[in-house]
Design an enzyme around this catalytic site. Sequence first.
Site, short mmCIF file in Angstrom:
data_model
loop_
_atom_site.label_atom_id
_atom_site.label_comp_id
_atom_site.label_asym_id
_atom_site.label_seq_id
_atom_site.Cartn_x
_atom_site.Cartn_y
_atom_site.Cartn_z
N THR A 260 0.74 -1.14 0.03
CA THR A 260 -0.02 -0.03 -0.13
C THR A 260 0.83 1.23 0.12
O THR A 260 1.88 1.17 0.56
CB THR A 260 -1.21 -0.01 1.17
OG1 THR A 260 -1.65 -1.35 1.17
CG2 THR A 260 -1.86 1.29 1.49
N PHE B 8 1.22 5.04 0.84
CA PHE B 8 0.46 6.00 1.42
C PHE B 8 0.84 7.52 1.21
O PHE B 8 2.26 7.72 0.95
CB PHE B 8 0.89 5.91 3.21
CG PHE B 8 0.29 4.73 3.73
CD1 PHE B 8 -0.97 4.74 4.35
CD2 PHE B 8 0.77 3.44 3.62
CE1 PHE B 8 -1.53 3.48 4.88
CE2 PHE B 8 0.36 2.31 3.94
CZ PHE B 8 -0.76 2.34 4.84
#
Length: 632
Positions: free
Chosen positions: A533, A535
């Site tokens: 992921t 960010f």
Amino acid sequence: MIVVLKNGISDSAKNNVTGFLSSKGFQVREIVGEEDTVFGAVGSVLIDYREVEVLPGVDRVIPITKPYKMASREFHPRDTVVSIGPVKIGGSRIAAIAGPCAVESRQQILDCAWAVKEAGAVMLRGGAYKPRTSPYAFQGLGVEGLKYLREAGDTTGLPVVSEVVSPSVVEEMSRYVHAFQIGTRNMQNFELLKTVGSTGMPVILKRGMAATIEEWLMAAEYLLSSGTDNVILCERGIRTFGRATRNTLDISAIPVVRELSHLPIIVDPSHATGLRDKVPPMALASIAAGAHGLIVEVHTNPDKSFSDGPQSLWPQQFEKLLRDVEALCPTVDREMARLPERHQEEVLRSHLGNSKNGEKPRVAFQGERGAYSERAILNYFPEGEVKPMPLPGFSDIFATVLSGDASWGMVPIENSLAGSVLENYDLLTRHPDVKIVGEIKVRIRHNLIVIPGTVESGITKVYSHPQALSQCAEYISKKAWEAVPYFDTAGAAAMVAREKDPTIAAIASAAAAEYHKMEILAEDIETNPRNYTRFAVIALSDTGEPENADKASFTFSIKSHPGSLADCLEVLKEYGVDMTKLESRPIAGQPWSYMFYVDVLLPENPAVFKKAEAAFRDAAEEYRNLGIYRSS
Ligand code: PEP
Ligand code: MN
């Protein structure tokens, strides 16, 4: 022994406990943990533990079973992070220390310092006293070498480390170095260990070439018990019957030491192999095995090196190695240690200055403690400098940053398997006073988490965020469990902890399990391990741009004529701006109209991007820069 104190013990009761232990001949150290405070007491005295257990304010006493005490994990369950000037070694970061085998001249060490700094090293090495096998070989420049080393460190901003070979020079060396190195030949020179330990300064302790791990940790115990808390272990290869390399790098020592001790462990692949082309593969293997850093010999002209030329990397090789290490980082849940940039340091200091009663600046994230966003915060910000702040929703992150309650926010932008987190794109466009100041990628590793004592056959339901459930679909499908969607992963772990029900499980991060004192029944249960992921770090828009920014994000909408999107993109082509992402989003309140979200890599010359932006503003209907920052 470890003396665990009761929560809320009074100062006078504490003093009473330390007084008692000292009077019995123990050395006492207070260790403040997240949940409890303990005293570590060591000494060559025998005592009936019950005498301590009955003292007011003492919860319990735990004996330390290992011969080394302060170096053992029992003494200090959490990883120790050693600070050397601005550099932190240990924890979730990987530190690269580099430089020549020996300081040969003022110019040579300056050249090497700049080369390793530019490649990404955070600390400079260089021997001034060389313990050579032959008395006829170059012995080092001594104090003159230390002066050059320190000058090169100060010029480049790198803290310096150098080997100490005799107790008689410890005092003088302490004026030049930021950390001492104890070489393999001196690991059991106990007088040297005691003198170096008594300075309280950081020490890199190399493993003796014929030392067992226990002997090595006993040597660390000498340093710790004589007055320093800051010991870094360094595996540098041991003597075996193998002759293909200079020594045999004991990679298995890394996980073994990490289990036995809280001290950080780094690896020296240069002295381990003695061969330049074997250094990078062994360095990468060491990082994969869990090392906290590397100490590598690098020389701007290895062929002319006074010592260890054949094992010294060329600066280009070192730079490539660090790029490879960086690529490996997300796989092993780590980040490269970097010297704090002036910009970041200033921002951090200004936030610290503004904070009430010296509190750490806060970083807002969505979810509960142990969420993957919290891991992103711990990896992005310098160790221990900020306080993660859990919040219920993504929009709360923006509100908290806007109100100044949090200095930064950590928001997920996209997942490599599930795609964009659209809500956050929309929040970014809706909050013009907030901008992106950085980004970080985190590997998502899911675990099956239960209350301690749960057996797998008893589980009937598994709870997690729908995305996590779908990412673990293959694993779940092999069990006869009901998959129940929950609002977030760490929240599911918290719920299972609260319910204390052995028929339910959660899927979340290892940190969530640790936070709630839960058990992990199965690790890495995601179907696809390439699960990352990305960010974005957000802050108020007056924070300024980092010096080494190489990426920008912006949004735009287009004019209403044929080819208007092509006109905009043509601008990027014309100025040589590399677009890495383009995403369209509906414009709120204007059905069937769209705006576009773009990521680009900045051209070498920042002025070119400014010109491209001006041209883009003309071509587009509306344009907004979301932030210029350093890519992860
Ligand atoms: C060194 O790092 O320069 C050195 C001599 O290493 P070791 O003590 O591991 O041989
Ligand atoms: Mn050397």
